[in-house]
Design a protein around this motif. Structure first.
Motif, PDB file in Angstrom:
ATOM      1  N   VAL A  59      -7.867   6.391  -5.725  1.00 50.95           N
ATOM      2  CA  VAL A  59      -8.390   5.066  -5.404  1.00 50.95           C
ATOM      3  C   VAL A  59      -8.468   4.220  -6.679  1.00 50.95           C
ATOM      4  CG1 VAL A  59     -10.378   3.780  -4.501  1.00 50.95           C
ATOM      5  CG2 VAL A  59      -9.760   5.985  -3.493  1.00 50.95           C
ATOM      6  N   ILE A  60      -7.957   3.006  -6.557  1.00 49.90           N
ATOM      7  CA  ILE A  60      -8.094   2.043  -7.656  1.00 49.90           C
ATOM      8  C   ILE A  60      -9.090   0.981  -7.187  1.00 49.90           C
ATOM      9  CG2 ILE A  60      -6.915   0.365  -9.125  1.00 49.90           C
ATOM     10  CD1 ILE A  60      -4.331   1.927  -8.787  1.00 49.90           C
ATOM     11  N   ALA A  61     -10.222   0.912  -7.877  1.00 52.21           N
ATOM     12  CA  ALA A  61     -11.298  -0.019  -7.502  1.00 52.21           C
ATOM     13  C   ALA A  61     -11.313  -1.183  -8.482  1.00 52.21           C
ATOM     14  CB  ALA A  61     -12.638   0.715  -7.552  1.00 52.21           C
ATOM     15  N   ILE A  62     -11.135  -2.386  -7.946  1.00 52.41           N
ATOM     16  CA  ILE A  62     -11.118  -3.577  -8.805  1.00 52.41           C
ATOM     17  C   ILE A  62     -12.275  -4.477  -8.369  1.00 52.41           C
ATOM     18  CG2 ILE A  62      -9.708  -5.509  -9.655  1.00 52.41           C
ATOM     19  CD1 ILE A  62      -8.031  -3.142  -9.974  1.00 52.41           C
ATOM     20  N   ASP A  63     -13.246  -4.657  -9.221  1.00 50.97           N
ATOM     21  CA  ASP A  63     -14.381  -5.523  -8.880  1.00 50.97           C
ATOM     22  C   ASP A  63     -14.466  -6.677  -9.864  1.00 50.97           C
ATOM     23  OD1 ASP A  63     -15.688  -4.127  -6.626  1.00 50.97           O
ATOM     24  OD2 ASP A  63     -15.887  -2.489  -8.071  1.00 50.97           O
ATOM     25  N   PHE A  97      -9.677   6.114   1.475  1.00 44.17           N
ATOM     26  CA  PHE A  97      -9.377   7.545   1.390  1.00 44.17           C
ATOM     27  C   PHE A  97      -8.191   7.984   2.237  1.00 44.17           C
ATOM     28  CE2 PHE A  97     -14.155   7.444   0.593  1.00 44.17           C
ATOM     29  CZ  PHE A  97     -13.974   7.268  -0.774  1.00 44.17           C
ATOM     30  N   GLN A  98      -7.316   7.032   2.609  1.00 45.14           N
ATOM     31  CA  GLN A  98      -6.100   7.458   3.306  1.00 45.14           C
ATOM     32  C   GLN A  98      -5.251   8.261   2.310  1.00 45.14           C
ATOM     33  OE1 GLN A  98      -3.625   3.936   4.448  1.00 45.14           O
ATOM     34  NE2 GLN A  98      -5.157   2.769   3.342  1.00 45.14           N
ATOM     35  N   PRO A  99      -4.410   9.160   2.827  1.00 46.58           N
ATOM     36  CA  PRO A  99      -3.706  10.103   1.952  1.00 46.58           C
ATOM     37  C   PRO A  99      -2.871   9.446   0.849  1.00 46.58           C
ATOM     38  CG  PRO A  99      -3.437  10.713   4.245  1.00 46.58           C
ATOM     39  CD  PRO A  99      -4.145   9.412   4.256  1.00 46.58           C
ATOM     40  N   SER A 100      -2.355   8.252   1.111  1.00 44.70           N
ATOM     41  CA  SER A 100      -1.521   7.578   0.107  1.00 44.70           C
ATOM     42  C   SER A 100      -2.349   7.041  -1.051  1.00 44.70           C
ATOM     43  CB  SER A 100      -0.816   6.401   0.771  1.00 44.70           C
ATOM     44  OG  SER A 100      -1.794   5.548   1.351  1.00 44.70           O
ATOM     45  N   GLY A 101      -3.668   7.090  -0.915  1.00 49.33           N
ATOM     46  CA  GLY A 101      -4.521   6.416  -1.884  1.00 49.33           C
ATOM     47  C   GLY A 101      -4.518   4.928  -1.568  1.00 49.33           C
ATOM     48  N   ALA A 102      -5.267   4.126  -2.307  1.00 45.79           N
ATOM     49  CA  ALA A 102      -5.343   2.702  -1.995  1.00 45.79           C
ATOM     50  C   ALA A 102      -5.927   1.919  -3.160  1.00 45.79           C
ATOM     51  CB  ALA A 102      -6.207   2.490  -0.751  1.00 45.79           C
ATOM     52  N   LYS A 121      -9.205 -10.873  -9.859  1.00 47.64           N
ATOM     53  CA  LYS A 121      -9.164  -9.484  -9.364  1.00 47.64           C
ATOM     54  C   LYS A 121      -8.212  -9.314  -8.176  1.00 47.64           C
ATOM     55  CE  LYS A 121     -13.223 -10.102  -6.488  1.00 47.64           C
ATOM     56  NZ  LYS A 121     -13.028 -11.569  -6.467  1.00 47.64           N
ATOM     57  N   GLY A 122      -8.140 -10.334  -7.315  1.00 46.16           N
ATOM     58  CA  GLY A 122      -7.278 -10.236  -6.137  1.00 46.16           C
ATOM     59  C   GLY A 122      -5.807 -10.164  -6.532  1.00 46.16           C
ATOM     60  N   THR A 123      -5.422 -11.024  -7.457  1.00 50.15           N
ATOM     61  CA  THR A 123      -4.028 -11.039  -7.914  1.00 50.15           C
ATOM     62  C   THR A 123      -3.680  -9.715  -8.576  1.00 50.15           C
ATOM     63  OG1 THR A 123      -4.271 -13.388  -8.312  1.00 50.15           O
ATOM     64  CG2 THR A 123      -2.380 -12.331  -9.338  1.00 50.15           C
ATOM     65  N   LEU A 124      -4.592  -9.219  -9.408  1.00 50.68           N
ATOM     66  CA  LEU A 124      -4.349  -7.949 -10.085  1.00 50.68           C
ATOM     67  C   LEU A 124      -4.233  -6.807  -9.085  1.00 50.68           C
ATOM     68  CD1 LEU A 124      -6.627  -7.938 -13.245  1.00 50.68           C
ATOM     69  CD2 LEU A 124      -4.127  -8.015 -13.103  1.00 50.68           C
ATOM     70  N   ALA A 125      -5.136  -6.797  -8.128  1.00 55.24           N
ATOM     71  CA  ALA A 125      -5.128  -5.717  -7.133  1.00 55.24           C
ATOM     72  C   ALA A 125      -3.810  -5.723  -6.359  1.00 55.24           C
ATOM     73  CB  ALA A 125      -6.313  -5.869  -6.183  1.00 55.24           C
ATOM     74  N   LYS A 126      -3.380  -6.910  -5.965  1.00 57.95           N
ATOM     75  CA  LYS A 126      -2.132  -7.041  -5.211  1.00 57.95           C
ATOM     76  C   LYS A 126      -0.939  -6.551  -6.044  1.00 57.95           C
ATOM     77  CE  LYS A 126      -2.706 -10.835  -2.883  1.00 57.95           C
ATOM     78  NZ  LYS A 126      -2.784 -12.266  -3.054  1.00 57.95           N
ATOM     79  N   HIS A 160       3.115  -2.481  -7.354  1.00 54.57           N
ATOM     80  CA  HIS A 160       3.738  -1.671  -8.397  1.00 54.57           C
ATOM     81  C   HIS A 160       3.752  -0.182  -8.039  1.00 54.57           C
ATOM     82  CE1 HIS A 160       4.912  -0.766 -12.575  1.00 54.57           C
ATOM     83  NE2 HIS A 160       4.130   0.286 -12.444  1.00 54.57           N
ATOM     84  N   PHE A 161       2.623   0.285  -7.497  1.00 57.03           N
ATOM     85  CA  PHE A 161       2.521   1.717  -7.192  1.00 57.03           C
ATOM     86  C   PHE A 161       2.875   2.045  -5.733  1.00 57.03           C
ATOM     87  CE2 PHE A 161      -0.328   1.381 -10.921  1.00 57.03           C
ATOM     88  CZ  PHE A 161       0.300   2.311 -11.740  1.00 57.03           C
ATOM     89  N   GLY A 162       3.234   1.020  -4.960  1.00 62.67           N
ATOM     90  CA  GLY A 162       3.559   1.244  -3.550  1.00 62.67           C
ATOM     91  C   GLY A 162       2.358   1.762  -2.768  1.00 62.67           C
ATOM     92  N   MET A 163       1.192   1.226  -3.094  1.00 59.25           N
ATOM     93  CA  MET A 163      -0.031   1.673  -2.396  1.00 59.25           C
ATOM     94  C   MET A 163      -0.565   0.541  -1.507  1.00 59.25           C
ATOM     95  SD  MET A 163      -1.824   3.325  -5.713  1.00 59.25           S
ATOM     96  CE  MET A 163      -3.349   4.006  -5.092  1.00 59.25           C
ATOM     97  N   PRO A 164      -1.263   0.896  -0.421  1.00 59.43           N
ATOM     98  CA  PRO A 164      -1.866  -0.154   0.409  1.00 59.43           C
ATOM     99  C   PRO A 164      -3.025  -0.835  -0.317  1.00 59.43           C
ATOM    100  CG  PRO A 164      -2.452   2.023   1.237  1.00 59.43           C
ATOM    101  CD  PRO A 164      -1.490   2.242   0.113  1.00 59.43           C
ATOM    102  N   HIS A 165      -3.230  -2.102   0.017  1.00 61.11           N
ATOM    103  CA  HIS A 165      -4.267  -2.899  -0.667  1.00 61.11           C
ATOM    104  C   HIS A 165      -5.206  -3.542   0.343  1.00 61.11           C
ATOM    105  CE1 HIS A 165      -5.210  -7.134  -2.300  1.00 61.11           C
ATOM    106  NE2 HIS A 165      -6.117  -6.315  -2.770  1.00 61.11           N
ATOM    107  N   LEU A 166      -6.484  -3.499   0.060  1.00 63.57           N
ATOM    108  CA  LEU A 166      -7.455  -4.207   0.896  1.00 63.57           C
ATOM    109  C   LEU A 166      -8.296  -5.147   0.039  1.00 63.57           C
ATOM    110  CD1 LEU A 166      -8.818  -4.595   3.688  1.00 63.57           C
ATOM    111  CD2 LEU A 166     -10.388  -2.741   3.095  1.00 63.57           C
TER     112      LEU A 166
END
Ligand code: CDP
Length: 216
Positions: free
Chosen positions: A10-14, A111-116, A21-26, A31-37
């Motif tokens: 999990v990558i947590a950006i606060d 906590f989905q298997p791909s990470g997020a 933070k939103g732009t960075l998270a996206k 970059h890592f092919g991970m889902p983003h919320l």
């Protein structure tokens, strides 16, 4: 309730409003092919349903009910991005019942298997305190106001820099001063001040943090 100690990357950006933070998270997610919320959209979504239904934002129980049944499909909407909805979101986000109702949804996503990658105010402190990577993104209120002003001025000719700065200060105060999950950096978060960084430089700095956490 979904427990916070599931294993997944999990990558947590606060960080505060308009810190980037939103732009960075996206960018990190792409970059890592991970889902983003973008978890701010959840609170914005609750605020929107309340306002559309003609409810008062002071109605804590109604806000908690809306949060309880919030559907991720409901939050993919441009109107949620506006300034009024950000303000309304920070009102409902201060209610512990609303926050509690949104915890499971956020943890299931994290906590989905791909990470997020999740961005918000309390990802590293409450939603995923065990996250492998925690970045707390900041910038001075003036820099943040200028960024938000430039964004809003594209569609709203009546917006002024002073008004945006006043809004940012008010929102910072409300988000940091609330009792429930106040905006603050987790003790083990990496601080990233983007005041003097453009998007590219901020992204490279965030990437370096993720890479160093991955190799540990
Ligand atoms: O994009 P911006 O930073 O302006 O706002 P946002 O991230 O969409 O968040 C809108 C409001 O929702 C914030 O001012 C917070 O009060 C609240 N929020 C929160 O309490 N916890 C989160 N994890 C995300 C947002």
């Amino acid at each position: 309730m979904v427990s916070a100690d599931k294993r997944a990357f999990v990558i947590a950006i606060d960080g505060p409003a308009a810190s980037g933070k939103g732009t960075l998270a996206k960018r990190l997610a792409a970059h890592f092919g991970m889902p983003h919320l973008d978890t701010g959209m959840l609170y914005r979504g609750v605020a929107r349903v309340m306002l559309d239904d003609g409810r008062s934002l002071e109605d804590v129980d109604a806000a908690a009910d809306v949060a309880e049944s919030l559907d991720l499909a409901e939050i993919a909407e441009a109107r949620l991005r506006g300034k009024e909805m950000g303000e309304a979101a920070s009102v409902v986000a201060a209610y512990p019942k609303v926050r509690k109702a949104l915890i499971d949804l956020q943890r299931r996503f994290a906590f989905q298997p791909s990470g997020a990658v999740l961005d918000g105010r309390d990802i590293g402190t409450v939603i995923a305190p065990g996250a492998e990577v925690k970045i707390f993104v900041t910038a001075s209120p003036e820099v943040r106001a200028k960024r938000r002003f430039d964004e809003l001025a594209k569609t709203d000719g009546s917006v002024t820099l002073d008004a945006v700065l006043a809004d940012i200060r008010k929102r910072d105060e409300r988000d940091s001063g609330r009792m429930s999950a106040p905006l603050r950096a987790a003790e083990d978060a990496h601080l990233l001040d983007t005041s003097a960084l453009d998007i590219e430089a901020a992204f490279r700095a965030a990437l370096a943090v993720v890479e160093s956490c991955r190799s540990n």
